[in-house]
Write an enzyme that holds these catalytic residues in place. Structure first.
Site, PDB file in Angstrom:
ATOM      1  N   TRP A 131       0.921  -0.908   0.272  1.00 34.64           N
ATOM      2  CA  TRP A 131       0.159  -0.487  -0.092  1.00 34.64           C
ATOM      3  C   TRP A 131       0.871   1.511   0.215  1.00 34.64           C
ATOM      4  O   TRP A 131       1.762   1.530   0.766  1.00 34.64           O
ATOM      5  CB  TRP A 131      -0.553   0.210   1.278  1.00 34.64           C
ATOM      6  CG  TRP A 131      -1.661   1.035   1.143  1.00 34.64           C
ATOM      7  CD1 TRP A 131      -1.800   2.549   1.646  1.00 34.64           C
ATOM      8  CD2 TRP A 131      -3.543   0.731  -0.246  1.00 34.64           C
ATOM      9  NE1 TRP A 131      -2.869   3.100   1.129  1.00 34.64           N
ATOM     10  CE2 TRP A 131      -3.655   2.679   0.286  1.00 34.64           C
ATOM     11  CE3 TRP A 131      -3.922   0.481  -0.227  1.00 34.64           C
ATOM     12  CZ2 TRP A 131      -4.283   2.594  -0.657  1.00 34.64           C
ATOM     13  CZ3 TRP A 131      -4.510   0.643  -1.328  1.00 34.64           C
ATOM     14  CH2 TRP A 131      -5.207   2.086  -1.348  1.00 34.64           C
TER      15      TRP A 131
ATOM     16  N   SER B 124       0.448   6.968   3.372  1.00 32.04           N
ATOM     17  CA  SER B 124      -0.273   6.034   4.496  1.00 32.04           C
ATOM     18  C   SER B 124      -2.032   6.351   4.235  1.00 32.04           C
ATOM     19  O   SER B 124      -2.336   4.996   4.776  1.00 32.04           O
ATOM     20  CB  SER B 124       0.085   5.454   5.758  1.00 32.04           C
ATOM     21  OG  SER B 124      -0.296   7.100   6.857  1.00 32.04           O
ATOM     22  N   LYS B 125      -1.941   6.720   2.991  1.00 32.64           N
ATOM     23  CA  LYS B 125      -3.556   7.335   3.897  1.00 32.64           C
ATOM     24  C   LYS B 125      -4.230   7.337   2.431  1.00 32.64           C
ATOM     25  O   LYS B 125      -4.236   5.653   1.836  1.00 32.64           O
ATOM     26  CB  LYS B 125      -3.600   8.956   3.292  1.00 32.64           C
ATOM     27  CG  LYS B 125      -3.195   9.675   4.372  1.00 32.64           C
ATOM     28  CD  LYS B 125      -3.943   9.217   5.870  1.00 32.64           C
ATOM     29  CE  LYS B 125      -3.480  10.329   7.005  1.00 32.64           C
ATOM     30  NZ  LYS B 125      -1.956  10.617   7.217  1.00 32.64           N
ATOM     31  N   ASN B 126      -6.025   6.267   3.098  1.00 32.76           N
ATOM     32  CA  ASN B 126      -7.111   5.841   1.709  1.00 32.76           C
ATOM     33  C   ASN B 126      -6.643   5.992   0.841  1.00 32.76           C
ATOM     34  O   ASN B 126      -6.722   5.764  -0.228  1.00 32.76           O
ATOM     35  CB  ASN B 126      -8.379   6.207   2.238  1.00 32.76           C
ATOM     36  CG  ASN B 126      -8.791   5.299   4.032  1.00 32.76           C
ATOM     37  OD1 ASN B 126      -7.456   5.298   4.648  1.00 32.76           O
ATOM     38  ND2 ASN B 126      -9.467   5.497   3.994  1.00 32.76           N
TER      39      ASN B 126
ATOM     40  N   GLN C 220      -1.327  12.072   2.681  1.00 35.03           N
ATOM     41  CA  GLN C 220       0.296  10.957   2.631  1.00 35.03           C
ATOM     42  C   GLN C 220       0.400  10.055   1.935  1.00 35.03           C
ATOM     43  O   GLN C 220      -0.954   8.917   2.641  1.00 35.03           O
ATOM     44  CB  GLN C 220       0.935  11.374   4.400  1.00 35.03           C
ATOM     45  CG  GLN C 220       1.989  10.946   4.868  1.00 35.03           C
ATOM     46  CD  GLN C 220       2.211   9.745   5.024  1.00 35.03           C
ATOM     47  OE1 GLN C 220       1.342   8.631   5.051  1.00 35.03           O
ATOM     48  NE2 GLN C 220       3.688   9.720   5.198  1.00 35.03           N
TER      49      GLN C 220
END
Length: 431
Positions: A22, A199-201, A197
């Site tokens: 991801w 790591s976000k959805n 960022q």
């Protein structure tokens, strides 16, 4: 009953299944970034259409916002929203005691004082009752966080804001696509801040942020603030005049192009994520002593982070400290291949940046107001309880194909719960 992996048994989640990528990066993402790189406009202050302006227009249209302003990151978005609303030295801004550090730092960046309020034990979002208790004549704004993707109680919070004439800046960094009573988060208060960022959805290729507002005048102030206080207008040569205090908070075209490409797949990803996560949580909800994350009625949870609470008494462990049960479960679940973690280790007011009040030197901004501040170890009982008795799962479930993996995670939880005697032994030893 299977032998626990921590004691030599076979892990529920095979090692070759544990890595999950991801964000998902495909050829369309690479193509979008290369096209932006080859284009004539790499930053947002150039005349004409560019990837940044396209992202602003697309985001506003897709999520139902009147205005969208792209910035360098989510923290800059929060600070710039406060600046555009006129929040500054001597003002107080109420923020949740349970959030990422950026929520508490944003007021300090404006020389305003963050005032911390406790949270709701179910949604983990700011408690409106505690917000109202902490309002003073210096209070000028509230920053509710839609933590982990769960919308805060915006009905109550907006009523409080109207009663006391306060601004609301929604910290929606973890909640793109979430809704509250049919309205998109970020569009309910005066302004909303999103993070892109990695790591976000909805990610970018690094850092990025977005500000949204229904107020065109406020949006104009935000655009001026992100560009050194200048007015950048289509068809007009840049005059390099700063008409007010500004910063260099611009987003670049590569970040915008990457997110634009990701947005094309967001709806499909979101449908899969909702199905995968809700199915996973339904299995775990059957386990005694475990509370799965939930959301307020008539809201849509974005499931950015999954936080689970553990109740020793309901687990059958009267007299055992929550921290001891959490520690035992963390050890056993991680051995089974479930990447549970604590994530937040302390309430925001316990962070040294706030307890030591270094700020800008000489105790600013606190010394402006004479604020006594909050003492570490005191107050915020719900926040402290949640930190003591919970663990999280992050990122892996964001992958649209994570359904099978989440099924293995559920197998691991059920396996650990089937060995409750061993859990009890470990937890009691740690108490």
């Amino acid at each position: 009953m299977s032998k626990l992996a921590a004691f030599g048994g076979t892990a529920a989640v095979p090692r070759d299944r544990r890595h999950v990528q991801w964000p998902l990066i495909d050829d369309e993402d690479r193509k979008a970034v290369l096209e932006a790189l080859d284009g004539p406009r790499l930053v947002s202050d150039t005349d004409g259409v560019n990837a940044v302006s396209q992202l602003e227009e697309y985001w506003a249209r897709r999520f139902g916002h009147e205005n969208c302003v792209a910035v360098s990151n989510g923290t800059a978005a929060l600070a710039l929203a406060l600046a555009a609303l006129g929040i500054g030295p001597g003002d107080e801004v109420i923020v949740p005691a349970f959030s990422f550090i950026a929520t508490g730092l944003a007021p300090v960046h404006q020389m305003a004082v963050p005032v911390f309020a406790d949270i709701d034990p179910v949604t983990f979002n700011i408690d409106p009752d505690d917000v109202e208790r902490r309002i003073t004549p210096r209070t000028k704004a509230i920053i509710p966080v839609h933590l982990h993707g769960a919308p805060a109680d915006m009905d109550r919070l907006t009523a409080i804001a109207r009663k006391y004439d306060l601004a609301i800046v929604e910290d929606a960094a973890q909640a793109p696509g979430a809704t509250h009573r049919g309205r998109p988060v970020g569009a309910i208060g005066d302004a909303g801040a999103f993070s892109l960022q990695v790591s976000k959805n909805i990610p970018t290729c690094g850092e990025g942020g977005l500000l949204v507002t229904q107020d065109a005048g406020l949006a104009a102030k935000m655009r001026r603030g992100r560009q050194f206080g200048e007015d950048i207008e289509a068809g007009r040569d840049r005059d390099y005049i700063s008409y007010g205090l500004g910063w260099n908070y611009k987003m670049n075209a590569l970040q915008a192009a990457f997110t634009l490409s990701q947005l094309d797949r967001f709806d499909a990803y979101e449908r899969a994520r909702q199905e995968n996560v809700t199915g996973f949580l339904a299995r775990l909800a059957e386990l005694p002593g475990l509370t799965v994350p939930t959301a307020l009625p008539d809201t849509t949870h974005a499931w950015h982070i999954l936080r689970f609470r553990f109740d020793p008494a309901a687990f059958g462990l009267d007299g055992v400290r929550p921290e001891a049960l959490r520690s035992a479960l963390r050890r056993l679940l991680r051995a089974e291949g479930v990447p549970v973690s604590q994530y937040q280790l302390m309430p925001l007011p316990d962070q040294k940046v706030f307890t030591d009040r270094v700020g800008f030197g000489s105790g600013y901004p606190w010394s402006v107001t004479g604020a006594s501040g909050t003492n570490a170890g005191e107050g915020y009982p719900v926040t402290r309880e949640v930190i003591a008795d919970s663990l999280t799962i992050q990122k892996r479930h964001l992958h649209p194909g994570a359904g099978e993996l989440l099924g293995l995670y559920a197998d691991a939880f059920e396996k650990v719960w089937a060995n409750r005697d061993m859990v009890a032994t470990l937890a009691k030893a740690a108490s």
